[in-house]
Write a protein that holds these residues in place. Structure first.
Motif, mmCIF file in Angstrom:
data_model
loop_
_atom_site.group_PDB
_atom_site.id
_atom_site.type_symbol
_atom_site.label_atom_id
_atom_site.label_comp_id
_atom_site.label_asym_id
_atom_site.label_seq_id
_atom_site.Cartn_x
_atom_site.Cartn_y
_atom_site.Cartn_z
ATOM 1 N N GLU A 44 0.864 -1.193 0.000
ATOM 2 C CA GLU A 44 0.000 0.000 0.000
ATOM 3 C C GLU A 44 0.891 1.231 0.000
ATOM 4 O O GLU A 44 1.776 1.370 0.838
ATOM 5 C CB GLU A 44 -0.888 -0.030 1.245
ATOM 6 C CG GLU A 44 -1.593 1.247 1.579
ATOM 7 C CD GLU A 44 -2.593 1.693 0.528
ATOM 8 O OE1 GLU A 44 -2.375 2.776 -0.062
ATOM 9 O OE2 GLU A 44 -3.567 0.953 0.296
ATOM 10 N N ASP A 86 -3.138 -2.783 -2.621
ATOM 11 C CA ASP A 86 -3.942 -1.787 -3.317
ATOM 12 C C ASP A 86 -3.722 -1.959 -4.818
ATOM 13 O O ASP A 86 -2.670 -2.450 -5.249
ATOM 14 C CB ASP A 86 -3.522 -0.389 -2.874
ATOM 15 C CG ASP A 86 -4.521 0.689 -3.272
ATOM 16 O OD1 ASP A 86 -5.528 0.355 -3.940
ATOM 17 O OD2 ASP A 86 -4.288 1.855 -2.924
ATOM 18 N N GLU A 97 -3.788 0.662 -7.012
ATOM 19 C CA GLU A 97 -2.955 1.800 -7.390
ATOM 20 C C GLU A 97 -1.778 1.918 -6.427
ATOM 21 O O GLU A 97 -1.965 1.939 -5.213
ATOM 22 C CB GLU A 97 -3.756 3.096 -7.358
ATOM 23 C CG GLU A 97 -4.810 3.202 -8.429
ATOM 24 C CD GLU A 97 -5.482 4.560 -8.412
ATOM 25 O OE1 GLU A 97 -5.206 5.366 -9.331
ATOM 26 O OE2 GLU A 97 -6.273 4.821 -7.491
ATOM 27 N N SER A 124 -8.811 -1.478 -1.891
ATOM 28 C CA SER A 124 -8.617 -0.394 -2.853
ATOM 29 C C SER A 124 -9.785 0.577 -2.826
ATOM 30 O O SER A 124 -10.901 0.221 -2.448
ATOM 31 C CB SER A 124 -8.455 -0.980 -4.261
ATOM 32 O OG SER A 124 -8.382 0.053 -5.226
#
Length: 235
Positions: free
Chosen positions: A8, A54, A56, A84
């Motif tokens: 993350e 995550d 992104e 996410s």
């Protein structure tokens, strides 16, 4: 030693997830990674019991997809929990197609939801090296609690989130019997009401009908609950 990876890029979120994990399982070693390159390097050298990530990471919009592919290439069967902000309605099915075990949308879950999902996946994965204990019935449904690639219907994977899988397993284990709403409440994480159960049942039916348009094994028993019919309804 049980190792878990939290991938993350947002440091406060990463720290929060780590704290939640350690609160639930103080014996777990949590390793934090904040970008794709470091995460992929760690995946290559470590055999994690579970990875939460995550989609992104920094400026890479779909870096998490690449990390999942890297995990799959190791062949270890490492379970992945995606956390996410990307819309669950769009990305849940995509992540499931990549063999992610479950998807939690940020701001749409609480600590208790995360911990329960995390612990359930951890328990299901701890014996993944053991021989699969698949149960295949004449009606061609196969359930294997050690592998997220199941349940299988006639050899094809049924795309279901974990809560729906738990409901399906409960119905199938009691096939031929009526499973009451109260009994089904016991296997859902939240939303313990009849409307929510009916929504999960609808999700299960739709997933099966994507593979078999004539699927009719789950019967609604008015005012009581649901039943898995081994023979299926006729007509």
């Amino acid at each position: 030693m049980i190792k878990v990876a939290v991938i993350e890029d947002d440091i406060p979120t990463s720290t929060q997830l780590k704290d939640w994990i350690l609160a639930a399982r103080p014996d777990v070693v949590v390793e934090q990674w904040f970008n794709r390159d470091d995460a992929e390097a760690a995946i290559a050298r470590e055999d994690y019991a579970l990875v939460t990530l995550d989609i992104e990471l920094g400026r890479e919009r779909h870096a998490g997809v690449a990390v999942i592919n890297a995990i799959n290439k190791t062949g270890r069967g490492t379970p992945v929990l995606v956390v996410s902000a990307m819309p669950a309605a769009i990305y849940r099915s995509i992540m499931k197609a990549l063999d992610a075990w479950d998807y939690l949308q940020k701001t749409a879950f609480e600590e208790a939801d995360f911990i329960e999902t995390f612990l359930e996946i951890l328990r299901a994965s701890r014996d993944r090296a053991a021989p699969a204990a698949a149960t295949t019935a004449p009606d061609e449904l196969a359930l294997d609690p050690l592998r997220q690639s199941t349940p299988l219907w006639r050899g094809q994977r049924v795309n279901l989130p974990l809560t729906a899988q738990r409901i399906l397993a409960t119905l199938y284990q009691r096939r031929g019997e009526v499973v009451s709403y109260d009994e089904l409440f016991a296997v859902v994480k939240s939303g313990r009401n009849r409307d929510n159960i009916r929504k999960h049942i609808s999700t299960i039916r739709e997933a099966f009908r994507e593979l078999d348009e004539d699927f009719d094994r789950i019967e609604n028993v008015p005012m009581r609950g649901f039943r898995w019919s081994e023979a299926g309804r006729q007509g």
